[in-house]
Design a protein around this motif. Structure first.
Motif, PDB file in Angstrom:
ATOM      1  N   LEU B  93     -18.686  30.825  31.031  1.00  0.00           N
ATOM      2  CA  LEU B  93     -19.134  31.783  30.009  1.00  0.00           C
ATOM      3  C   LEU B  93     -20.553  31.482  29.557  1.00  0.00           C
ATOM      4  N   LEU B  94     -21.085  30.334  29.976  1.00  0.00           N
ATOM      5  CA  LEU B  94     -22.378  29.873  29.480  1.00  0.00           C
ATOM      6  C   LEU B  94     -23.225  29.332  30.631  1.00  0.00           C
ATOM      7  N   THR B  95     -24.515  29.339  30.410  1.00  0.00           N
ATOM      8  CA  THR B  95     -25.464  28.686  31.314  1.00  0.00           C
ATOM      9  C   THR B  95     -25.879  27.364  30.675  1.00  0.00           C
ATOM     10  N   ALA B  96     -25.912  26.294  31.478  1.00  0.00           N
ATOM     11  CA  ALA B  96     -26.342  24.987  30.960  1.00  0.00           C
ATOM     12  C   ALA B  96     -27.660  24.608  31.605  1.00  0.00           C
ATOM     13  N   ARG B  97     -28.609  24.221  30.773  1.00  0.00           N
ATOM     14  CA  ARG B  97     -29.953  23.899  31.257  1.00  0.00           C
ATOM     15  C   ARG B  97     -30.406  22.588  30.622  1.00  0.00           C
ATOM     16  N   LEU B  98     -31.014  21.719  31.423  1.00  0.00           N
ATOM     17  CA  LEU B  98     -31.570  20.480  30.862  1.00  0.00           C
ATOM     18  C   LEU B  98     -32.776  20.807  29.991  1.00  0.00           C
ATOM     19  N   LEU B  99     -32.867  20.121  28.841  1.00  0.00           N
ATOM     20  CA  LEU B  99     -33.983  20.329  27.927  1.00  0.00           C
ATOM     21  C   LEU B  99     -35.008  19.206  28.056  1.00  0.00           C
ATOM     22  N   ASP B 100     -34.674  18.160  28.797  1.00  0.00           N
ATOM     23  CA  ASP B 100     -35.645  17.182  29.280  1.00  0.00           C
ATOM     24  C   ASP B 100     -35.042  16.532  30.519  1.00  0.00           C
ATOM     25  N   GLU B 101     -35.719  15.544  31.101  1.00  0.00           N
ATOM     26  CA  GLU B 101     -35.142  14.913  32.288  1.00  0.00           C
ATOM     27  C   GLU B 101     -33.816  14.263  31.915  1.00  0.00           C
ATOM     28  N   GLY B 102     -32.844  14.312  32.817  1.00  0.00           N
ATOM     29  CA  GLY B 102     -31.551  13.720  32.492  1.00  0.00           C
ATOM     30  C   GLY B 102     -30.812  13.222  33.709  1.00  0.00           C
ATOM     31  N   ARG B 103     -29.872  12.314  33.456  1.00  0.00           N
ATOM     32  CA  ARG B 103     -28.962  11.874  34.512  1.00  0.00           C
ATOM     33  C   ARG B 103     -27.594  12.492  34.248  1.00  0.00           C
ATOM     34  N   ILE B 104     -27.063  13.138  35.281  1.00  0.00           N
ATOM     35  CA  ILE B 104     -25.838  13.923  35.120  1.00  0.00           C
ATOM     36  C   ILE B 104     -24.810  13.466  36.157  1.00  0.00           C
ATOM     37  N   LEU B 105     -23.602  13.145  35.681  1.00  0.00           N
ATOM     38  CA  LEU B 105     -22.491  12.863  36.586  1.00  0.00           C
ATOM     39  C   LEU B 105     -21.905  14.198  37.052  1.00  0.00           C
ATOM     40  N   MET B 106     -21.823  14.364  38.357  1.00  0.00           N
ATOM     41  CA  MET B 106     -21.303  15.616  38.927  1.00  0.00           C
ATOM     42  C   MET B 106     -19.921  15.338  39.517  1.00  0.00           C
ATOM     43  N   TRP B 107     -18.924  16.067  39.034  1.00  0.00           N
ATOM     44  CA  TRP B 107     -17.536  15.856  39.455  1.00  0.00           C
ATOM     45  C   TRP B 107     -17.048  17.169  40.074  1.00  0.00           C
ATOM     46  N   PRO B 108     -16.822  17.207  41.371  1.00  0.00           N
ATOM     47  CA  PRO B 108     -16.402  18.468  41.991  1.00  0.00           C
ATOM     48  C   PRO B 108     -15.175  19.055  41.275  1.00  0.00           C
ATOM     49  N   ALA B 109     -15.216  20.359  41.021  1.00  0.00           N
ATOM     50  CA  ALA B 109     -14.241  21.007  40.138  1.00  0.00           C
ATOM     51  C   ALA B 109     -12.798  20.788  40.595  1.00  0.00           C
ATOM     52  N   ALA B 110     -12.529  20.982  41.888  1.00  0.00           N
ATOM     53  CA  ALA B 110     -11.140  20.876  42.371  1.00  0.00           C
ATOM     54  C   ALA B 110     -10.619  19.451  42.174  1.00  0.00           C
ATOM     55  N   ALA B 111     -11.492  18.471  42.401  1.00  0.00           N
ATOM     56  CA  ALA B 111     -11.077  17.072  42.233  1.00  0.00           C
ATOM     57  C   ALA B 111     -10.777  16.775  40.773  1.00  0.00           C
ATOM     58  N   PHE B 112     -11.611  17.300  39.853  1.00  0.00           N
ATOM     59  CA  PHE B 112     -11.354  17.069  38.429  1.00  0.00           C
ATOM     60  C   PHE B 112     -10.049  17.741  37.999  1.00  0.00           C
ATOM     61  N   ARG B 113      -9.851  18.970  38.451  1.00  0.00           N
ATOM     62  CA  ARG B 113      -8.621  19.705  38.091  1.00  0.00           C
ATOM     63  C   ARG B 113      -7.383  18.915  38.503  1.00  0.00           C
ATOM     64  N   ALA B 114      -7.381  18.417  39.738  1.00  0.00           N
ATOM     65  CA  ALA B 114      -6.223  17.660  40.228  1.00  0.00           C
ATOM     66  C   ALA B 114      -6.033  16.387  39.406  1.00  0.00           C
ATOM     67  N   GLN B 115      -7.133  15.744  39.083  1.00  0.00           N
ATOM     68  CA  GLN B 115      -7.069  14.463  38.387  1.00  0.00           C
ATOM     69  C   GLN B 115      -6.573  14.607  36.952  1.00  0.00           C
ATOM     70  N   VAL B 116      -7.054  15.636  36.251  1.00  0.00           N
ATOM     71  CA  VAL B 116      -6.682  15.805  34.842  1.00  0.00           C
ATOM     72  C   VAL B 116      -5.220  16.236  34.738  1.00  0.00           C
TER      73      VAL B 116
END
Lengths: 229, 229
Positions: B93-116
């Motif tokens: 529902l939203l767009t996410a944009r970095l407002l300065d340089e950042g480090r982001i952990l990326m977790w593939p959606a299907a893997a997170f869904r199964a894990q949670v």
């Protein structure tokens, strides 16, 4: 608890992943109350004492300021409130009031906290429930920030419509004063917004509203760009 | 993933209940990216592909309408976004944009869904995280519906202040245009609101704001009645 309550309890997303024996064990800590229109279920600023699950009836969540209150959201059967205050063991940010007679499952806060921490399926149900609420609240914030009063009313009416081909009759979830609060406008602005939508085929009095052509209303309001993407 | 990322990952409420070996196993599905100011992490209307966890930097969540956008909320280290779209497997529902340089952990959606779904401790972490977000969003909706622009700005500044005795300097989480969007007002209204607060001891330019006496500002704004109860 009546035997007829169980199918109602099963309707809540909160319990969708919980197996029968586990659910029966959890519910021994709970009781069900039938309460009249206007009953206050929890009060802003007070410590969370119960998790409430709506089995029947409608509930309004109200935010209160020094001299004013506003409806934040309508809840209905299957909704649980207010999970965050109960889980985090902090005071309620909102007051919940029945908008008609309702049956409410009462779950003592400490028992719910222990259970959601210990039972993965209940926690996962709470994740699904809170995820749905997040999307409802985000939708409302986007509406408040990006849409005019007329567009907000259009979006609200269209969300109530069961289909996109008309005419359809929708029933407002509360009186017009409550709907104005939900939309973040004054009752006077709501009346003007209804008048502005009349040439587009929106008519009716009280809580029954007829939308002659939902697709046309959607087109007009530019809601598609905001809500469907 | 760097070894220095682990303490940052541990900061997130999402992982607070997950034991070390489980966490290490979960993270094998993930990777970490360093991204520049302005990088778009997810886009409104697109299918959820990753769960993102902020390790460093600031992120803005934006709602977009046909010809406009508004900042919905600021996020920072420890925040995970956008859990509901990933869990429910529906478009953002939203767009996410970095407002300065950042480090982001990326977790593939299907893997997170199964894990949670499979791991109670992760689901419980998600409940805690979403509960915090619910309260933030409810606070914002109450502010939008019940407070004037001046009161909203006062509440926003006070929430940034580390203590109630002054003078304190707070740093706005983004430029004044973004703060105006977060408060649901125009940049012009924000300037007027800052001017109105000057006699109450609020001063400063750019992103640094000095509050001479937070307690006095709190008293003036009547914020106590809304926020502390």
């Amino acid at each position: 608890m009546r035997t007829t309550d169980m199918p109602l309890i099963r309707r809540s997303r909160l319990f969708a992943q919980v197996g029968e024996p586990d659910l029966a064990a959890m519910l021994t800590a709970c009781f069900v109350q039938t309460l009249p229109d206007g009953a206050v279920l929890c009060r802003q600023g007070e410590k969370a004492e119960f998790l409430h699950v709506v089995l029947s009836g409608r509930v309004g969540l109200f935010g209160e300021a020094a001299r004013d209150e506003a409806l934040v959201e309508f809840l209905g059967p299957g909704d649980a409130f207010i999970v965050p205050a109960v889980v985090l063991d902090v005071p309620y940010l909102l007051t919940a009031r029945l908008l008609d007679e309702g049956r409410i499952l009462m779950w003592p806060a400490a028992a719910f906290r222990a259970q959601v921490r210990a039972t993965g399926q209940l926690a996962y149900g709470a994740v699904l429930l809170l995820s749905g609420y997040w999307r409802t609240l985000i939708g409302q914030i986007k509406d408040l920030k990006l849409l005019s009063a007329i567009e907000r009313l259009s979006a609200f009416l269209l969300a109530l419509a069961p289909r996109d081909t008309g005419p359809v009759t929708v029933t407002l979830p509360g009186g017009r004063r409550l709907v104005a609060g939900r939309l973040g406008i004054t009752p006077q602005s709501l009346s003007r917004a209804f008048a502005a939508l009349r040439p587009l085929g929106v008519s009716g009095g009280g809580r029954e509203v007829v939308i002659a052509d939902p697709a046309r209303l959607r087109e007009f309001a530019g809601v598609r760009a905001l809500k469907n993407t």
